[in-house]
Scaffold this motif. Sequence first.
Motif: not given
Length: 124
Positions: A90-93, A120-124, A13-14
């Motif tokens: 999220p933009e680091d995904t 790498v997946s970052v969700s908001s 998560q963010a």
Amino acid sequence: QVQLVESGGGAVQAGESLRLSCVISGRFKRIDAVGWYRQAPGDQSDQRDWVATTHMGGTSNSADSVKGRFTISRDDAKNTVYLQMDRLKPEDTGVYYCSAIIWVEGILGPKDYWGQGTQVSVSS
């Protein structure tokens, strides 16, 4: 044969953190620099954006977009470079790749090597 293997990616998560590792193995004389790059999802051009680099002399630098959040470090005894990623957004995904400039026995001049990447997946 020189190999770079990344690990440590995942879905978070963010605001959370991840630590990526890049292990360099094989026969080589010297590692000049190791960097991390990100390929954004859905990018058909295969473009990889620079994230951070650590140099043999001990200096390091990073992109403005990650300054203050990401830290690159190295363990020379283990031929391993880390990317500590804090306060993820999220933009680091993307897929994170490790790249190293390495001098190999029998080859004139340094050569650029790449790993296979870690997601790498970052969700908001």
